[in-house]
Motif scaffolding. Structure first.
Motif, short mmCIF file in Angstrom:
data_model
loop_
_atom_site.label_atom_id
_atom_site.label_comp_id
_atom_site.label_asym_id
_atom_site.label_seq_id
_atom_site.Cartn_x
_atom_site.Cartn_y
_atom_site.Cartn_z
N ILE A 20 -5.57 30.60 83.53
CA ILE A 20 -4.27 30.31 82.91
C ILE A 20 -3.15 31.03 83.66
O ILE A 20 -2.08 30.46 83.89
CB ILE A 20 -4.30 30.68 81.42
N TRP A 21 -3.40 32.27 84.07
CA TRP A 21 -2.39 33.05 84.80
C TRP A 21 -2.01 32.34 86.10
O TRP A 21 -0.83 32.21 86.43
CB TRP A 21 -2.95 34.44 85.10
N ILE A 22 -3.01 31.86 86.82
CA ILE A 22 -2.75 31.17 88.09
C ILE A 22 -2.03 29.84 87.85
O ILE A 22 -1.09 29.50 88.58
CB ILE A 22 -4.06 30.98 88.87
N VAL A 23 -2.44 29.10 86.84
CA VAL A 23 -1.79 27.81 86.55
C VAL A 23 -0.33 28.03 86.17
O VAL A 23 0.56 27.31 86.65
CB VAL A 23 -2.56 27.06 85.44
N VAL A 24 -0.06 29.02 85.33
CA VAL A 24 1.33 29.31 84.94
C VAL A 24 2.14 29.72 86.16
O VAL A 24 3.30 29.32 86.32
CB VAL A 24 1.37 30.39 83.84
N THR A 25 1.55 30.51 87.05
CA THR A 25 2.25 30.93 88.26
C THR A 25 2.63 29.73 89.11
O THR A 25 3.77 29.64 89.60
CB THR A 25 1.37 31.90 89.07
N TYR A 26 1.71 28.79 89.29
CA TYR A 26 2.02 27.60 90.09
C TYR A 26 3.04 26.70 89.40
O TYR A 26 3.94 26.17 90.05
CB TYR A 26 0.75 26.80 90.39
N LEU A 27 2.90 26.48 88.12
CA LEU A 27 3.80 25.58 87.41
C LEU A 27 5.23 26.10 87.35
O LEU A 27 6.18 25.31 87.32
CB LEU A 27 3.28 25.30 86.00
N THR A 28 5.40 27.41 87.30
CA THR A 28 6.74 27.99 87.22
C THR A 28 7.23 28.48 88.56
O THR A 28 8.23 29.19 88.62
CB THR A 28 6.75 29.15 86.21
N GLN A 29 6.57 28.13 89.64
CA GLN A 29 6.94 28.52 91.00
C GLN A 29 7.09 30.04 91.13
O GLN A 29 8.09 30.55 91.61
CB GLN A 29 8.20 27.79 91.45
N SER A 30 6.11 30.76 90.64
CA SER A 30 6.00 32.22 90.71
C SER A 30 7.06 32.97 89.92
O SER A 30 7.31 34.14 90.18
CB SER A 30 6.01 32.70 92.17
N GLN A 31 7.73 32.33 88.98
CA GLN A 31 8.72 33.01 88.16
C GLN A 31 8.08 33.70 86.95
O GLN A 31 8.64 34.67 86.44
CB GLN A 31 9.78 32.01 87.69
N TYR A 32 6.97 33.19 86.48
CA TYR A 32 6.27 33.77 85.33
C TYR A 32 4.82 33.93 85.69
O TYR A 32 4.35 33.30 86.62
CB TYR A 32 6.43 32.86 84.09
N PRO A 33 4.04 34.69 85.06
CA PRO A 33 4.17 35.54 83.90
C PRO A 33 4.99 36.81 84.12
O PRO A 33 5.63 37.29 83.20
CB PRO A 33 2.74 35.90 83.53
N ILE A 34 5.01 37.37 85.34
CA ILE A 34 5.84 38.54 85.61
C ILE A 34 6.84 38.14 86.69
O ILE A 34 6.48 37.99 87.86
CB ILE A 34 4.98 39.75 86.07
N PRO A 35 8.11 37.97 86.34
CA PRO A 35 9.07 37.42 87.29
C PRO A 35 9.33 38.29 88.53
O PRO A 35 9.56 37.76 89.61
CB PRO A 35 10.36 37.29 86.48
N GLU A 36 9.30 39.59 88.41
CA GLU A 36 9.71 40.46 89.51
C GLU A 36 8.72 40.50 90.67
O GLU A 36 9.09 40.89 91.77
CB GLU A 36 9.93 41.90 89.01
N ILE A 37 7.47 40.13 90.44
CA ILE A 37 6.47 40.33 91.51
C ILE A 37 6.13 39.06 92.27
O ILE A 37 5.34 39.10 93.21
CB ILE A 37 5.19 40.97 90.94
N ASN A 38 6.73 37.94 91.89
CA ASN A 38 6.60 36.67 92.60
C ASN A 38 5.15 36.30 92.91
O ASN A 38 4.37 36.08 92.01
CB ASN A 38 7.46 36.65 93.86
N GLN A 39 4.78 36.22 94.20
CA GLN A 39 3.45 35.74 94.60
C GLN A 39 2.31 36.69 94.23
O GLN A 39 1.15 36.30 94.28
CB GLN A 39 3.42 35.46 96.11
#
Length: 82
Positions: free
Chosen positions: A42-61
């Motif tokens: 889920i963490w990886i899917v959310v990262t891809y869907l939000t273009q690395s803005q979420y779950p933690i916005p400051e750390i990007n990739q």
């Protein structure tokens, strides 16, 4: 020539008693193992869907690394599964 002393063989000692039955995992083991793998996915899917803005916005990739760490931890637990 003098004869050497012969060694006395030790008397038979039976092997240690075996345990009562097969070892069983704790009841929390399976939910934690599956939970880590699903959380990582889920963490990886959310990262891809939000273009690395979420779950933690400051750390990007680095969010991808966190997701993979969760998945690897879950798979590492499968080596202890009984």
């Amino acid at each position: 020539m003098p004869e050497s002393k012969s060694r006395k063989k030790a008397t038979y000692t039976p092997p240690p008693a075996k345990s009562d039955g097969p070892k069983v995992n704790a009841p929390w083991f399976l939910p934690v193992m599956l939970g880590l793998m699903i959380l990582g996915l889920i963490w990886i899917v959310v990262t891809y869907l939000t273009q690395s803005q979420y779950p933690i916005p400051e750390i990007n990739q680095w969010n991808l690394l966190i997701g993979f760490v969760f998945i690897i931890a879950g798979f590492a637990m499968t080596t202890r599964w009984r």
